[in-house]
Motif scaffolding. Structure first.
Motif, short mmCIF file in Angstrom:
data_model
loop_
_atom_site.label_atom_id
_atom_site.label_comp_id
_atom_site.label_asym_id
_atom_site.label_seq_id
_atom_site.Cartn_x
_atom_site.Cartn_y
_atom_site.Cartn_z
N TRP A 1 28.81 109.14 -32.03
CA TRP A 1 28.55 110.58 -31.99
C TRP A 1 28.01 110.98 -30.62
O TRP A 1 28.39 112.00 -30.06
N GLY A 2 27.11 110.17 -30.07
CA GLY A 2 26.59 110.46 -28.73
C GLY A 2 27.69 110.48 -27.69
O GLY A 2 27.73 111.36 -26.82
N LEU A 3 28.61 109.52 -27.77
CA LEU A 3 29.74 109.49 -26.83
C LEU A 3 30.63 110.71 -27.02
O LEU A 3 31.09 111.33 -26.05
N ALA A 4 30.88 111.09 -28.27
CA ALA A 4 31.71 112.27 -28.54
C ALA A 4 31.05 113.54 -27.99
O ALA A 4 31.75 114.43 -27.48
N ASN A 5 29.72 113.63 -28.06
CA ASN A 5 29.02 114.79 -27.50
C ASN A 5 29.25 114.91 -26.00
O ASN A 5 29.49 116.00 -25.47
N VAL A 6 29.17 113.78 -25.30
CA VAL A 6 29.35 113.79 -23.85
C VAL A 6 30.80 114.12 -23.49
O VAL A 6 31.06 114.90 -22.55
N LEU A 7 31.75 113.57 -24.22
CA LEU A 7 33.16 113.88 -23.96
C LEU A 7 33.45 115.36 -24.23
O LEU A 7 34.22 115.99 -23.48
N THR A 8 32.83 115.91 -25.27
CA THR A 8 33.01 117.34 -25.56
C THR A 8 32.44 118.19 -24.44
O THR A 8 33.01 119.22 -24.06
N ARG A 9 31.30 117.77 -23.90
CA ARG A 9 30.71 118.51 -22.78
C ARG A 9 31.64 118.49 -21.58
O ARG A 9 31.78 119.49 -20.87
N LYS A 10 32.27 117.36 -21.32
CA LYS A 10 33.22 117.28 -20.21
C LYS A 10 34.46 118.12 -20.48
O LYS A 10 35.00 118.76 -19.57
N ALA A 11 34.92 118.15 -21.72
CA ALA A 11 36.12 118.91 -22.05
C ALA A 11 35.87 120.41 -21.96
O ALA A 11 36.77 121.17 -21.58
N ALA A 12 34.66 120.85 -22.32
CA ALA A 12 34.29 122.28 -22.28
C ALA A 12 35.34 123.15 -22.95
O ALA A 12 35.91 124.05 -22.33
N PRO A 13 35.62 122.94 -24.25
CA PRO A 13 36.66 123.73 -24.91
C PRO A 13 36.26 125.20 -25.02
O PRO A 13 35.12 125.51 -25.40
N PRO A 14 37.17 126.14 -24.69
CA PRO A 14 36.82 127.56 -24.73
C PRO A 14 36.86 128.17 -26.13
O PRO A 14 36.32 129.25 -26.34
N ASP A 15 37.51 127.50 -27.08
CA ASP A 15 37.67 128.04 -28.43
C ASP A 15 37.25 126.97 -29.42
O ASP A 15 37.94 125.96 -29.59
N ALA A 16 36.11 127.19 -30.10
CA ALA A 16 35.56 126.16 -30.99
C ALA A 16 36.46 125.89 -32.18
O ALA A 16 36.60 124.74 -32.62
N LEU A 17 37.09 126.93 -32.73
CA LEU A 17 37.94 126.75 -33.90
C LEU A 17 39.16 125.90 -33.56
O LEU A 17 39.48 124.93 -34.25
N ARG A 18 39.86 126.28 -32.49
CA ARG A 18 41.03 125.49 -32.09
C ARG A 18 40.63 124.05 -31.79
O ARG A 18 41.32 123.11 -32.17
N TRP A 19 39.51 123.91 -31.09
CA TRP A 19 39.04 122.58 -30.71
C TRP A 19 38.81 121.71 -31.94
O TRP A 19 39.28 120.58 -32.02
N MET A 20 38.09 122.24 -32.93
CA MET A 20 37.76 121.44 -34.11
C MET A 20 39.00 121.11 -34.92
O MET A 20 39.13 120.00 -35.46
N VAL A 21 39.94 122.05 -35.00
CA VAL A 21 41.17 121.79 -35.75
C VAL A 21 41.97 120.67 -35.09
O VAL A 21 42.44 119.74 -35.76
N TRP A 22 42.13 120.74 -33.76
CA TRP A 22 42.95 119.74 -33.08
C TRP A 22 42.25 118.39 -33.02
O TRP A 22 42.91 117.34 -33.13
N VAL A 23 40.93 118.38 -32.85
CA VAL A 23 40.19 117.12 -32.90
C VAL A 23 40.33 116.48 -34.29
O VAL A 23 40.46 115.26 -34.42
N SER A 24 40.34 117.32 -35.33
CA SER A 24 40.47 116.81 -36.69
C SER A 24 41.89 116.31 -36.99
O SER A 24 42.09 115.58 -37.97
N ALA A 25 42.87 116.71 -36.17
CA ALA A 25 44.23 116.24 -36.37
C ALA A 25 44.43 114.80 -35.89
O ALA A 25 45.42 114.15 -36.26
N VAL A 26 43.50 114.28 -35.10
CA VAL A 26 43.64 112.93 -34.55
C VAL A 26 43.32 111.85 -35.58
O VAL A 26 44.07 110.87 -35.72
N PRO A 27 42.21 111.94 -36.34
CA PRO A 27 41.78 110.80 -37.16
C PRO A 27 42.62 110.46 -38.39
O PRO A 27 42.64 109.28 -38.77
N PRO A 28 43.29 111.40 -39.09
CA PRO A 28 43.88 111.03 -40.38
C PRO A 28 44.83 109.84 -40.34
O PRO A 28 44.71 108.92 -41.17
#
Length: 308
Positions: A153-180
């Motif tokens: 989780w700590g690593l994901a926080n740092v990567l998210t900070r580097k990515a700086a996504p402008p839209d939280a909804l789109r970001w969460m949806v697309w990030v959630s598309a990776v794990p299944p």
């Protein structure tokens, strides 16, 4: 923060705290990796076909989706399935604050202030105390899986900070598309197709409700709402409300699951919450406390600062 946004921050902490109890319930119906795959599948589908592209480089989507979805939540579900109690899991996972600072120092060259270092040391002392307590009452391997989850989780926080996504909804949806798909493949490999098929064939309405809660409410709603607060207010204003997560997690586990906590677990809780709270206080606030304004000083000219 206004009263409405304070209520929203507290509601998010309550949603995340209760989430651990519902994960415990869901693990009785699903193998852990399959359960985790279903969690992210209900977030991503069919939303990915309607929200548009993520507006960040795909490497960040894949990196955060792997660290957060596959590793962090995969280890969390496995750890709880291996015997880690829901309430204690909600506390140990707060170690992500320390790992976030550590990864930020290594990868982003951020230098934490001495006060934050002291706070994180206090929080880690609390987690060490929780480890001692759990070592008396539960399997050490399950605790180690939760520590690995907090690191991811700590690593994901740092990567998210580097990515700086402008839209939280789109970001969460697309990030959630990776794990299944990776989680489903791991489930078939580790848990076996027979166990997965048996769980899906015997699924109940309660199981469906748990999957929808941990997916749509805890993941999509809560993370997007939290990102909204972080865009509107300084992180130092919003972050302390996350300290309520283990409070809600441990209290709901006690009320709904009948979990009991020892004096050591109580002391560990105090240390973790106090340490993270100390590290969340900005250095400027401590400087103002040490050097109060002089009497009779005229207010600074210019436009008043926007309230935080």
């Amino acid at each position: 923060m206004g009263a409405r946004h304070i209520a929203l921050a507290v509601a998010i902490a309550a949603v995340w705290g209760l989430n651990f109890v519902l994960i415990e319930v869901g693990l009785k119906d699903f193998p852990p990796l399959l359960f985790c795959a279903l969690r992210f599948a209900v977030v991503a589908l069919p939303a990915v076909f309607f929200v548009g592209p993520p507006r960040v480089a795909w490497r960040w989507v894949l990196g955060v989706g792997t660290a957060l979805g596959v590793v962090k939540f995969g280890l969390l579900f496995l750890g709880m399935h291996a015997g880690m109690p829901a309430g204690l899991s909600s506390l140990v996972l707060q170690g992500q604050a320390g790992f976030t600072a550590l990864f930020a120092a290594v990868l982003l060259r951020e230098r934490p202030a001495p006060l934050r270092i002291a706070g994180l040391a206090l929080a880690f002392a609390g987690i060490a105390l929780a480890a001692v307590d759990h070592g008396v009452h539960g399997p050490a391997g399950a605790f180690a899986l939760l520590i690995g989850s907090a690191m991811a989780w700590g690593l994901a926080n740092v990567l998210t900070r580097k990515a700086a996504p402008p839209d939280a909804l789109r970001w969460m949806v697309w990030v959630s598309a990776v794990p299944p798909l990776p989680l489903l493949a791991l489930s078939l490999l580790v848990e076996g197709p027979d166990a997965d098929w048996a769980a899906l064939r015997a699924i109940s309405w309660a199981g469906v409700g748990v999957v929808l809660y941990v997916g749509l409410v805890s993941t999509l709603f809560a993370f997007v709402a939290w990102s909204h607060l972080l865009r509107r207010y300084d992180a130092s204003v919003v972050a302390p409300y996350s300290l309520l997560v283990p409070v809600f997690g441990m209290s709901s586990a006690a009320l709904l699951l009948g979990e009991r906590f020892s004096l050591l677990a109580g002391a560990a809780t105090v240390l973790v919450i106090a340490g993270i709270g100390l590290g969340a206080v900005p250095a400027t606030a401590w400087a103002r406390l040490r050097t109060p304004p002089r009497r009779g000083a005229a207010p600074a000219a210019g436009r008043p600062a926007r309230q935080r």
